[in-house]
Design an enzyme around this catalytic site. Sequence first.
Site, PDB file in Angstrom:
ATOM      1  N   HIS A 106      43.550 144.955 -61.945  1.00  0.00           N
ATOM      2  CA  HIS A 106      44.116 143.651 -61.553  1.00  0.00           C
ATOM      3  C   HIS A 106      45.588 143.534 -61.928  1.00  0.00           C
ATOM      4  CE1 HIS A 106      43.248 141.935 -65.675  1.00  0.00           C
ATOM      5  NE2 HIS A 106      44.300 141.217 -65.381  1.00  0.00           N
TER       6      HIS A 106
ATOM      7  N   ASP B  10      37.442 147.234 -63.071  1.00  0.00           N
ATOM      8  CA  ASP B  10      38.835 146.791 -63.272  1.00  0.00           C
ATOM      9  C   ASP B  10      39.587 147.869 -64.056  1.00  0.00           C
ATOM     10  OD1 ASP B  10      41.138 145.290 -63.333  1.00  0.00           O
ATOM     11  OD2 ASP B  10      40.391 143.814 -64.784  1.00  0.00           O
TER      12      ASP B  10
ATOM     13  N   GLN C 119      46.450 136.203 -72.190  1.00  0.00           N
ATOM     14  CA  GLN C 119      47.273 136.490 -71.015  1.00  0.00           C
ATOM     15  C   GLN C 119      48.434 137.415 -71.378  1.00  0.00           C
ATOM     16  OE1 GLN C 119      48.299 132.567 -69.940  1.00  0.00           O
ATOM     17  NE2 GLN C 119      46.357 132.153 -68.945  1.00  0.00           N
ATOM     18  N   GLY C 120      48.629 138.418 -70.538  1.00  0.00           N
ATOM     19  CA  GLY C 120      49.686 139.405 -70.788  1.00  0.00           C
ATOM     20  C   GLY C 120      49.183 140.633 -71.520  1.00  0.00           C
ATOM     21  N   ASP C 121      48.023 140.504 -72.148  1.00  0.00           N
ATOM     22  CA  ASP C 121      47.397 141.674 -72.783  1.00  0.00           C
ATOM     23  C   ASP C 121      46.592 142.476 -71.783  1.00  0.00           C
ATOM     24  OD1 ASP C 121      48.313 141.089 -75.371  1.00  0.00           O
ATOM     25  OD2 ASP C 121      46.712 139.630 -75.646  1.00  0.00           O
ATOM     26  N   SER C 122      46.338 141.912 -70.639  1.00  0.00           N
ATOM     27  CA  SER C 122      45.542 142.595 -69.623  1.00  0.00           C
ATOM     28  C   SER C 122      46.014 144.030 -69.408  1.00  0.00           C
ATOM     29  CB  SER C 122      45.630 141.847 -68.294  1.00  0.00           C
ATOM     30  OG  SER C 122      44.739 140.773 -68.272  1.00  0.00           O
TER      31      SER C 122
HETATM   32  C1  4AZ Z   1      44.635 137.207 -69.011  1.00  0.00           C
HETATM   33  O1  4AZ Z   1      44.880 136.171 -68.416  1.00  0.00           O
HETATM   34  C2  4AZ Z   1      43.539 137.217 -70.000  1.00  0.00           C
HETATM   35  N1  4AZ Z   1      40.545 136.319 -73.848  1.00  0.00           N
HETATM   36  C3  4AZ Z   1      43.315 138.354 -70.731  1.00  0.00           C
HETATM   37  C4  4AZ Z   1      42.295 138.375 -71.662  1.00  0.00           C
HETATM   38  C5  4AZ Z   1      41.508 137.276 -71.846  1.00  0.00           C
HETATM   39  C6  4AZ Z   1      41.726 136.124 -71.123  1.00  0.00           C
HETATM   40  C7  4AZ Z   1      42.744 136.099 -70.195  1.00  0.00           C
HETATM   41  C8  4AZ Z   1      40.424 137.321 -72.852  1.00  0.00           C
HETATM   42  O2  4AZ Z   1      45.299 138.219 -68.806  1.00  0.00           O
END
Ligand code: 4AZ
Length: 274
Positions: free
Chosen positions: A91, A137, A227-230
Site C-alpha cells: 500500500h 500487503d 501513520q508513516g510507519d507503514s
Molecule cells: C498508517 O496509517 C497506520 N496502529 C499504520 C499502522 C497502524 C495504523 C495506521 C497501526 O500508516
Amino acid sequence: MTHTLRRRTRWWSVSGALTAAALASVAITAPAGADTTASEPTSGAPTTKIVGGEPASTTEYPWVVYLTDSGGNQFCGGTIAAKNKVVTAAHCVTGGAPRQITVVAGRDDKTTDEGVEAEVRTVWVHPEYQSASTGSDIAVLTVDRELPQTPLPLATQQDNALYAPGAATTVLGWGTTEEGGGPSRTLLQAHPPITSDQDCSRAYGGQYNPDAMVCAGLPEGGEDSCQGDSGGPLVADGRLIGIVSWGNGCARPGTPGVYTRVSTYQQEVQAQLG
Ligand code: 4AZ
C-alpha cells in the site's frame, strides 16, 4: 470502524503529491519512555499519552530504511532484505512511478544527510494485493545500487514460534508519535507483544486474516506503530516477521496494530531477492 491507514492512492499525481505526502507522512507511535507532557489526541484514543516508544538507531538496526517521495517527504518505512532490495508494504508503493521513490538508509534523523539515498528502479507488488485489509500487503523495491547496510533475513514457515501470542517484538519507524500527531524527526522503536489470533479477530472481525496478517499490541494499548510507519519492520529474533500495514487508530486499547505476516509470503518474496 474508522481505520487510520492512509492508502497512498494518489501520491504520484502532480496535484496530489503534496497532499498525499502530508497524509502519509505520519507514522510510529512511539515516544520515549515517558513523555508526560504530551498533549491528548484530539479524537478517539483512550490512551492519550505518547505511546511507549523510545529512540533507536540505524547503527543498531542497519536494515531499517525510510521512503521519500519526489518532494523529499518521508511517507513509509522499509527493510533491506538483500544488497539492492527493500521489502515494504504494497500500500506504500502502488500506483506510483518507481523513480519517484527514494530509499534512505543509515539516517536516524531526517534533517541530516547521513547515510545513503538510493533510487527505486523497479517495484514488485504481490500479485494478490488489493488493499491492506484484504492481505498480501507486501512489495519488493529494487534500488539502483548495492547498499552497504546489513540485510535482515525474512521469517520462514519454520519460524512459527516467533508468532506465538505474547512473544516479544520490535517495530521501527519515523512515523507519528501519537495518533493524529506529526511524524517523528528521528527513528523510534516500540515493543508491542504478539496478539493472539482470537484477540485480533475480536478486534477486527473478518478483516483479520490470520494467514495473511499478524497483530501486535498490549491489551491496554500504549505501544504501537502509526501513520508513516507503514511498510516498516516488525522484528523478532533477528528476522523480519511483519510489515506495518493497518489498524484502528494507534495504541488504543483492544485494537492492536496489524502487520503483514511475512512467513506466509517468504517463498514468493525470497524469489524476488535474487
Ligand atoms: C498508517 O496509517 C497506520 N496502529 C499504520 C499502522 C497502524 C495504523 C495506521 C497501526 O500508516
